[in-house]
Design an enzyme around this catalytic site. Structure first.
Site, mmCIF file in Angstrom:
data_model
loop_
_atom_site.group_PDB
_atom_site.id
_atom_site.type_symbol
_atom_site.label_atom_id
_atom_site.label_comp_id
_atom_site.label_asym_id
_atom_site.label_seq_id
_atom_site.Cartn_x
_atom_site.Cartn_y
_atom_site.Cartn_z
ATOM 1 N N LYS A 158 65.277 0.268 84.988
ATOM 2 C CA LYS A 158 66.392 0.422 84.051
ATOM 3 C C LYS A 158 66.205 -0.515 82.863
ATOM 4 O O LYS A 158 65.655 -1.602 83.009
ATOM 5 C CB LYS A 158 67.726 0.086 84.735
ATOM 6 C CG LYS A 158 68.121 1.048 85.836
ATOM 7 C CD LYS A 158 69.498 0.707 86.385
ATOM 8 C CE LYS A 158 69.913 1.715 87.447
ATOM 9 N NZ LYS A 158 71.263 1.459 87.958
ATOM 10 N N GLY A 165 71.894 6.040 80.902
ATOM 11 C CA GLY A 165 70.697 6.672 81.462
ATOM 12 C C GLY A 165 69.449 6.587 80.608
ATOM 13 O O GLY A 165 68.377 6.990 81.053
ATOM 14 N N HIS A 208 79.777 7.794 91.741
ATOM 15 C CA HIS A 208 80.152 6.835 90.709
ATOM 16 C C HIS A 208 81.635 6.511 90.898
ATOM 17 O O HIS A 208 82.501 7.335 90.621
ATOM 18 C CB HIS A 208 79.890 7.437 89.314
ATOM 19 C CG HIS A 208 80.397 6.603 88.166
ATOM 20 N ND1 HIS A 208 79.623 6.293 87.075
ATOM 21 C CD2 HIS A 208 81.594 6.021 87.936
ATOM 22 C CE1 HIS A 208 80.338 5.550 86.241
ATOM 23 N NE2 HIS A 208 81.535 5.376 86.733
ATOM 24 N N HIS A 235 74.560 12.317 82.152
ATOM 25 C CA HIS A 235 75.243 11.039 81.935
ATOM 26 C C HIS A 235 76.483 11.147 81.061
ATOM 27 O O HIS A 235 77.021 10.139 80.616
ATOM 28 C CB HIS A 235 74.263 9.986 81.405
ATOM 29 C CG HIS A 235 73.063 9.823 82.304
ATOM 30 N ND1 HIS A 235 73.171 9.386 83.599
ATOM 31 C CD2 HIS A 235 71.755 10.104 82.106
ATOM 32 C CE1 HIS A 235 71.978 9.382 84.157
ATOM 33 N NE2 HIS A 235 71.099 9.819 83.283
ATOM 34 N N GLU A 275 81.954 -0.722 87.273
ATOM 35 C CA GLU A 275 81.363 0.501 87.839
ATOM 36 C C GLU A 275 80.524 0.177 89.053
ATOM 37 O O GLU A 275 79.734 -0.776 89.033
ATOM 38 C CB GLU A 275 80.442 1.174 86.809
ATOM 39 C CG GLU A 275 81.114 1.666 85.560
ATOM 40 C CD GLU A 275 80.153 2.419 84.638
ATOM 41 O OE1 GLU A 275 80.644 3.135 83.762
ATOM 42 O OE2 GLU A 275 78.913 2.296 84.804
ATOM 43 N N GLU A 287 77.475 -1.625 86.500
ATOM 44 C CA GLU A 287 77.685 -2.304 85.228
ATOM 45 C C GLU A 287 79.181 -2.477 84.987
ATOM 46 O O GLU A 287 79.994 -1.926 85.723
ATOM 47 C CB GLU A 287 77.007 -1.588 84.059
ATOM 48 C CG GLU A 287 77.102 -0.088 84.041
ATOM 49 C CD GLU A 287 76.130 0.536 83.012
ATOM 50 O OE1 GLU A 287 76.603 0.803 81.899
ATOM 51 O OE2 GLU A 287 74.946 0.763 83.323
ATOM 52 N N ARG A 291 85.747 -2.480 77.775
ATOM 53 C CA ARG A 291 86.606 -1.765 76.812
ATOM 54 C C ARG A 291 87.629 -0.918 77.572
ATOM 55 O O ARG A 291 87.521 -0.752 78.783
ATOM 56 C CB ARG A 291 85.725 -0.839 75.976
ATOM 57 C CG ARG A 291 85.022 0.211 76.843
ATOM 58 C CD ARG A 291 84.354 1.312 76.053
ATOM 59 N NE ARG A 291 83.908 2.373 76.931
ATOM 60 C CZ ARG A 291 82.782 2.396 77.628
ATOM 61 N NH1 ARG A 291 81.954 1.359 77.564
ATOM 62 N NH2 ARG A 291 82.482 3.414 78.402
HETATM 63 C C1 MV4 Z 1 71.265 4.373 89.714
HETATM 64 C C2 MV4 Z 1 71.184 5.540 90.497
HETATM 65 C C3 MV4 Z 1 70.644 5.428 91.772
HETATM 66 N N1 MV4 Z 1 70.195 4.236 92.220
HETATM 67 N N2 MV4 Z 1 70.804 3.203 90.213
HETATM 68 C C4 MV4 Z 1 72.866 6.467 85.707
HETATM 69 C C5 MV4 Z 1 73.344 5.834 84.438
HETATM 70 C C6 MV4 Z 1 73.302 4.370 84.633
HETATM 71 N N3 MV4 Z 1 74.561 3.794 84.291
HETATM 72 C C7 MV4 Z 1 72.957 4.159 86.063
HETATM 73 N N4 MV4 Z 1 72.682 5.435 86.661
HETATM 74 C C8 MV4 Z 1 72.217 5.542 87.933
HETATM 75 N N5 MV4 Z 1 71.774 4.379 88.490
HETATM 76 C C9 MV4 Z 1 70.281 3.160 91.423
HETATM 77 N N6 MV4 Z 1 69.825 2.008 91.885
HETATM 78 C C10 MV4 Z 1 71.663 6.733 89.957
HETATM 79 C C11 MV4 Z 1 72.173 6.742 88.665
HETATM 80 C C12 MV4 Z 1 72.638 8.013 88.183
HETATM 81 C C13 MV4 Z 1 74.001 8.243 87.967
HETATM 82 C C14 MV4 Z 1 74.945 7.238 88.165
HETATM 83 C C15 MV4 Z 1 76.267 7.475 87.949
HETATM 84 C C16 MV4 Z 1 76.682 8.742 87.529
HETATM 85 C C17 MV4 Z 1 75.770 9.750 87.322
HETATM 86 C C18 MV4 Z 1 74.426 9.515 87.531
HETATM 87 C C19 MV4 Z 1 73.499 10.546 87.320
HETATM 88 C C20 MV4 Z 1 72.171 10.301 87.534
HETATM 89 C C21 MV4 Z 1 71.743 9.045 87.954
#
Ligand code: MV4
Length: 459
Positions: A158, A165, A208, A235, A275, A287, A291
């Site tokens: 990341k 994303g 989420h 996303h 989140e 994260e 806001r």
């Molecule tokens: C992740 C994950 C799976 N494992 N981290 C997507 C956006 C960013 N804010 C973090 N995201 C993700 N992190 C780990 N370690 C899967 C996602 C993710 C996701 C997270 C929340 C809502 C929708 C998503 C769609 C695809 C991937």
């Protein structure tokens, strides 16, 4: 309390903030770009100032122009809404430097949470559960290999400055790591002018779940329960609801507690959202959004608390005036983000004139929108034309009301995502509750709105 607030935003959120100010007896100043001359927020505000051309960079994103507008109009405070300057720590500092209160958290909180790796480190120190991964930024590919060997596969890379994303890559095996490291780093560099990456264990089917927080300037921190935002496409959130279906009360309580601990640890004040990824009964910090969020109304409906008024009172130095035990969860709420996009053409933006418009109403329905009959949707800004929010005594009644309201709504002249929302509301997995983040991408390509398909990355 403030006498006059400048709203440094546009669209539905500018309208939402003006409405709160009006009810509180606070005067309002709208700022607008040349493309937004005829916008509802300009009409509803007591005063308005044109701050530049249509391009966001030269208007809503311009720190000097917004600050000048506040100085000229004698505003005591600035509400940044969401997006634009809302998570810009330099803007928060510039406000304070010119004697205008920034209606949001301290600049330092924005800075810490803007660095996603630093955010993890500080939350870990506060006892918030995090996914195992690199201790900070990966210095090299060798470093990445060493971390991956420790945490195992699949892993995820990341961007430090990411979110949404971008610059995110799943790594399935050691053989895959070099390539993905390269790709993620290049994408992060292109999007954020820094290729800095961190790594953590990848969850294959997370939900989420986010906790709404409110903290005053006197050390009081409370949570207003959670929202489930697992229904996302590339996303972009499509549907949000509160409470999250099927979350055990014990887990809800634990998430709320650690979120409060984390906020307290960094000296946070204002409203904010932590989140989490939730999978198989466990949750991990992802994260923090420093806001007010798009989906704040669902929390307002299940708690009865006006988050915008609360945020303004906190910024003015007032105490929260409530304890955790005073905050109760009642019923169920859901929000559909209505976008000017064509679900029949891969969600292509559909700007243009809204020739005719009729939003739903009736029991349990709230509409937050800036759009009216004759309004011209500009291609310069995001495509959300409003939010349809439903409340019911339980999830079943909430969905029934949402379906009824979606069907009642008429928007002519442009395409909207309403047909897609109707498909989601009719989908057996969604109706059952507890979908994970792969739901939208897997939604069956039938004869309906999703026929031209949608794919999510990183899953
Ligand atoms: C992740 C994950 C799976 N494992 N981290 C997507 C956006 C960013 N804010 C973090 N995201 C993700 N992190 C780990 N370690 C899967 C996602 C993710 C996701 C997270 C929340 C809502 C929708 C998503 C769609 C695809 C991937």
């Amino acid at each position: 309390m403030f006498a006059k607030i400048l709203i440094a935003n546009r669209g539905e959120i500018a309208v939402r903030v003006i409405r709160a100010c009006r009810e509180m007896g606070i005067e309002t100043v709208a700022v607008y770009s040349e493309a937004d001359r005829d916008s509802l927020h300009v009409r509803l505000a007591d005063e308005s100032v044109c701050i530049g051309p249509a391009s966001s960079r030269e208007s809503y994103l311009s720190v000097p122009r917004v600050i000048s507008a506040a100085e000229i109009t004698g505003a005591d405070a600035v509400h940044p809404g969401y997006g634009f300057l809302s998570e810009n720590s330099q803007f928060a500092e510039a406000c304070e430097a010119s004697g205008v209160v920034f209606i949001g958290p301290p600049a330092d909180s924005i800075r810490v949470m803007g660095d996603k790796s630093e955010a993890k480190r500080s939350m870990k120190a506060a006892g918030v559960p995090i996914l195992p991964g690199s201790d900070g930024i990966l210095e090299s590919l060798d470093d990445a290999v060493a971390v991956a060997e420790k945490i195992g596969f699949p892993a995820i890379l990341k961007a430090r400055d990411g979110g949404g994303g971008k610059g995110m890559r799943v790594v399935e095996s050691a053989a895959d790591l070099g390539r993905q490291f390269q790709m993620a780093s290049a994408e992060a560099e292109a999007s954020f002018a820094s290729g800095a990456l961190y790594m953590e264990r990848f969850l294959t089917h997370p939900r989420h779940i986010e906790i709404q927080l409110a903290a005053d300037q006197h050390g009081n921190v409370v949570h207003l329960f959670e929202r489930d935002c697992s229904a996302q496409r590339r996303h972009q959130k499509l549907v949000e609801e509160a409470p999250a279906p099927g979350i055990p009360p014990k887990v809800r309580k634990a998430m709320g507690k650690v979120a409060c601990d984390g906020a307290r640890k960094i000296g946070y004040h204002s409203v904010g959202t932590m989140e989490f990824l939730y999978q198989d009964g466990d949750f991990y910090f992802m994260e923090m959004n420093t806001r007010l969020q798009v989906e704040h109304p669902v929390t307002e409906l299940v708690t009865g608390i006006d988050l915008v008024k609360l945020q303004i009172r906190i910024a003015a130095g007032e105490p929260l005036g409530m304890k955790q035990r005073d905050i109760e969860l009642t019923g169920h709420a859901m929000e559909c983000r209505i976008n000017a996009e064509s679900p029949y053409a891969n969600f292509r933006p559909s700007p243009g004139t809204v020739r005719d418009l009729h939003f739903a109403g009736g029991p349990g329905i709230r509409v937050d929108s800036h759009v009216y009959s004759g309004y011209v949707i500009s291609p310069h800004y995001d495509s959300m034309i409003g939010k349809l929010i439903a409340f019911g005594k339980d999830r079943k009644e909430c969905i029934a009301r949402m379906r009824r309201a979606l069907a009642e709504t008429e928007v002519e002249g442009i395409d909207t995502t309403i047909p897609y929302h109707l498909e989601i509301m009719a989908h057996p997995d969604f109706v059952k509750g507890g979908i994970d983040t792969s739901f939208v991408g897997r939604m069956k390509a039938g004869n309906g709105a999703s026929a031209t398909g949608s794919q999510t990355e990183a899953s």
